[in-house]
Design a protein around this motif. Structure first.
Motif, PDB file in Angstrom:
ATOM      1  N   LYS A  22       6.307 -20.920  50.651  1.00 33.01           N
ATOM      2  CA  LYS A  22       7.400 -19.983  50.355  1.00 33.01           C
ATOM      3  C   LYS A  22       8.459 -20.021  51.452  1.00 33.01           C
ATOM      4  N   ALA A  23       8.035 -20.090  52.693  1.00 31.27           N
ATOM      5  CA  ALA A  23       8.986 -20.164  53.805  1.00 31.27           C
ATOM      6  C   ALA A  23       9.806 -21.453  53.732  1.00 31.27           C
ATOM      7  N   ALA A  24       9.143 -22.549  53.385  1.00 29.95           N
ATOM      8  CA  ALA A  24       9.855 -23.823  53.258  1.00 29.95           C
ATOM      9  C   ALA A  24      10.829 -23.793  52.078  1.00 29.95           C
ATOM     10  N   PRO A  32      17.834 -18.635  56.460  1.00 32.78           N
ATOM     11  CA  PRO A  32      17.239 -18.870  57.786  1.00 32.78           C
ATOM     12  C   PRO A  32      15.726 -18.655  57.724  1.00 32.78           C
ATOM     13  N   LEU A  33      15.018 -19.380  58.541  1.00 31.93           N
ATOM     14  CA  LEU A  33      13.564 -19.274  58.576  1.00 31.93           C
ATOM     15  C   LEU A  33      13.152 -17.959  59.227  1.00 31.93           C
ATOM     16  N   THR A  75       8.013 -23.822  70.237  1.00 29.99           N
ATOM     17  CA  THR A  75       9.454 -23.566  70.127  1.00 29.99           C
ATOM     18  C   THR A  75      10.173 -24.809  69.618  1.00 29.99           C
ATOM     19  N   ASN A  76       9.839 -25.205  68.406  1.00 30.01           N
ATOM     20  CA  ASN A  76      10.484 -26.351  67.763  1.00 30.01           C
ATOM     21  C   ASN A  76      11.612 -25.845  66.881  1.00 30.01           C
ATOM     22  N   ASP A  77      12.433 -26.801  66.378  1.00 28.67           N
ATOM     23  CA  ASP A  77      13.401 -26.388  65.368  1.00 28.67           C
ATOM     24  C   ASP A  77      12.630 -25.986  64.116  1.00 28.67           C
ATOM     25  N   ALA A  78      13.287 -25.292  63.210  1.00 27.10           N
ATOM     26  CA  ALA A  78      12.609 -24.685  62.053  1.00 27.10           C
ATOM     27  C   ALA A  78      11.829 -25.696  61.221  1.00 27.10           C
ATOM     28  N   ASN A  79      12.421 -26.846  60.933  1.00 28.82           N
ATOM     29  CA  ASN A  79      11.737 -27.835  60.092  1.00 28.82           C
ATOM     30  C   ASN A  79      10.492 -28.388  60.777  1.00 28.82           C
ATOM     31  N   ALA A  80      10.625 -28.760  62.040  1.00 30.70           N
ATOM     32  CA  ALA A  80       9.474 -29.297  62.782  1.00 30.70           C
ATOM     33  C   ALA A  80       8.406 -28.221  62.938  1.00 30.70           C
ATOM     34  N   TRP A  81       8.819 -26.977  63.142  1.00 33.30           N
ATOM     35  CA  TRP A  81       7.882 -25.870  63.291  1.00 33.30           C
ATOM     36  C   TRP A  81       7.052 -25.704  62.023  1.00 33.30           C
ATOM     37  N   LEU A  82       7.719 -25.697  60.869  1.00 32.77           N
ATOM     38  CA  LEU A  82       7.002 -25.573  59.593  1.00 32.77           C
ATOM     39  C   LEU A  82       6.057 -26.747  59.369  1.00 32.77           C
ATOM     40  N   MET A  83       6.526 -27.946  59.640  1.00 33.90           N
ATOM     41  CA  MET A  83       5.689 -29.128  59.432  1.00 33.90           C
ATOM     42  C   MET A  83       4.459 -29.112  60.334  1.00 33.90           C
ATOM     43  N   GLU A 116      -2.442 -29.406  46.192  1.00 37.37           N
ATOM     44  CA  GLU A 116      -1.404 -30.201  46.846  1.00 37.37           C
ATOM     45  C   GLU A 116      -1.555 -30.106  48.357  1.00 37.37           C
ATOM     46  N   ASN A 117      -1.253 -31.183  49.033  1.00 35.87           N
ATOM     47  CA  ASN A 117      -1.348 -31.261  50.482  1.00 35.87           C
ATOM     48  C   ASN A 117      -0.172 -30.487  51.090  1.00 35.87           C
ATOM     49  N   PRO A 118      -0.422 -29.380  51.815  1.00 38.48           N
ATOM     50  CA  PRO A 118       0.677 -28.565  52.346  1.00 38.48           C
ATOM     51  C   PRO A 118       1.724 -29.340  53.150  1.00 38.48           C
ATOM     52  N   PRO A 119       1.349 -30.250  54.055  1.00 39.16           N
ATOM     53  CA  PRO A 119       2.397 -30.977  54.769  1.00 39.16           C
ATOM     54  C   PRO A 119       3.302 -31.794  53.837  1.00 39.16           C
ATOM     55  N   GLU A 120       2.725 -32.376  52.797  1.00 33.83           N
ATOM     56  CA  GLU A 120       3.540 -33.146  51.862  1.00 33.83           C
ATOM     57  C   GLU A 120       4.483 -32.248  51.073  1.00 33.83           C
ATOM     58  N   VAL A 121       3.986 -31.104  50.631  1.00 35.67           N
ATOM     59  CA  VAL A 121       4.812 -30.154  49.876  1.00 35.67           C
ATOM     60  C   VAL A 121       5.960 -29.665  50.746  1.00 35.67           C
ATOM     61  N   ILE A 122       5.658 -29.287  51.974  1.00 39.20           N
ATOM     62  CA  ILE A 122       6.688 -28.749  52.859  1.00 39.20           C
ATOM     63  C   ILE A 122       7.706 -29.822  53.223  1.00 39.20           C
ATOM     64  N   ALA A 123       7.250 -31.036  53.489  1.00 39.38           N
ATOM     65  CA  ALA A 123       8.190 -32.121  53.782  1.00 39.38           C
ATOM     66  C   ALA A 123       9.122 -32.354  52.599  1.00 39.38           C
ATOM     67  N   SER A 124       8.570 -32.354  51.409  1.00 42.78           N
ATOM     68  CA  SER A 124       9.382 -32.544  50.209  1.00 42.78           C
ATOM     69  C   SER A 124      10.418 -31.434  50.058  1.00 42.78           C
ATOM     70  N   LEU A 125       9.998 -30.202  50.250  1.00 47.09           N
ATOM     71  CA  LEU A 125      10.922 -29.061  50.140  1.00 47.09           C
ATOM     72  C   LEU A 125      12.027 -29.142  51.181  1.00 47.09           C
ATOM     73  N   LEU A 126      11.648 -29.450  52.411  1.00 43.44           N
ATOM     74  CA  LEU A 126      12.641 -29.510  53.475  1.00 43.44           C
ATOM     75  C   LEU A 126      13.610 -30.667  53.255  1.00 43.44           C
ATOM     76  N   MET A 127      13.125 -31.778  52.745  1.00 46.00           N
ATOM     77  CA  MET A 127      14.010 -32.914  52.455  1.00 46.00           C
ATOM     78  C   MET A 127      14.962 -32.575  51.323  1.00 46.00           C
ATOM     79  N   SER A 128      14.510 -31.815  50.345  1.00 43.01           N
ATOM     80  CA  SER A 128      15.381 -31.449  49.216  1.00 43.01           C
ATOM     81  C   SER A 128      16.478 -30.510  49.686  1.00 43.01           C
ATOM     82  N   GLY A 129      16.223 -29.753  50.747  1.00 44.17           N
ATOM     83  CA  GLY A 129      17.226 -28.828  51.265  1.00 44.17           C
ATOM     84  C   GLY A 129      18.298 -29.505  52.103  1.00 44.17           C
ATOM     85  N   LEU A 130      18.118 -30.784  52.412  1.00 43.35           N
ATOM     86  CA  LEU A 130      19.100 -31.511  53.215  1.00 43.35           C
ATOM     87  C   LEU A 130      20.297 -31.977  52.395  1.00 43.35           C
ATOM     88  N   SER A 131      20.179 -31.973  51.075  1.00 35.78           N
ATOM     89  CA  SER A 131      21.261 -32.490  50.245  1.00 35.78           C
ATOM     90  C   SER A 131      22.440 -31.566  50.251  1.00 35.78           C
TER      91      SER A 131
END
Length: 131
Positions: A22-24, A32-33, A75-83, A116-131
């Motif tokens: 949900k956060a991703a 914002p995260l 203290t990572n950036d939001a995307n790295a922190w979630l991953m 579903e593998n959480p890291p894969e789901v979150i990576a996919s979500l975060l990548m979709s938000g880059l567009s």
């Protein structure tokens, strides 16, 4: 005799994984995260790990809770922190399930579509938000 049922602990881990997703999703939609709910959920993950460690008689399982805590307070950036958080909780969850199978513990098992593998789901979500 120790309780050989790990379903309640698995549910706590699954809920935490869902909150990560949900956060991703929120982050991918441009919001914002908000780390606060996830950091609060770390207590449930730690409690679940402690319960599993006690039931299995294996204190080494607490290392996974420590890895989740470390990732949550990094203290990572939001995307790295979630991953990093998703990878830590997924690694611990998978290890618990593998040990549960070997020790004849009762645990949740998918009857159809695998989880579903959480890291894969979150990576996919975060990548979709880059567009």
């Amino acid at each position: 005799m120790k309780n050989k049922d790990l379903r309640s602990e698995q549910i706590a881990l699954l809920r935490f994984e869902k909150s990560l997703t949900k956060a991703a999703e929120a982050k991918a939609s441009g919001k914002p995260l908000d780390k606060a709910p996830l950091i609060a959920g770390v207590a449930a993950v730690t409690a679940a790990a402690a319960s599993v460690a006690e039931k299995m008689g294996d204190a080494s399982l607490m290392q996974y809770a420590a890895e989740v805590e470390s990732a949550a307070f990094a203290t990572n950036d939001a995307n790295a922190w979630l991953m990093n958080l998703a990878e830590a909780v997924s690694k611990g969850h998978n290890a618990i399930e593998a040990l549960a199978q070997k020790g004849a513990f009762v645990f949740l098992q998918a009857g159809g579509t695998p989880k579903e593998n959480p890291p894969e789901v979150i990576a996919s979500l975060l990548m979709s938000g880059l567009s």
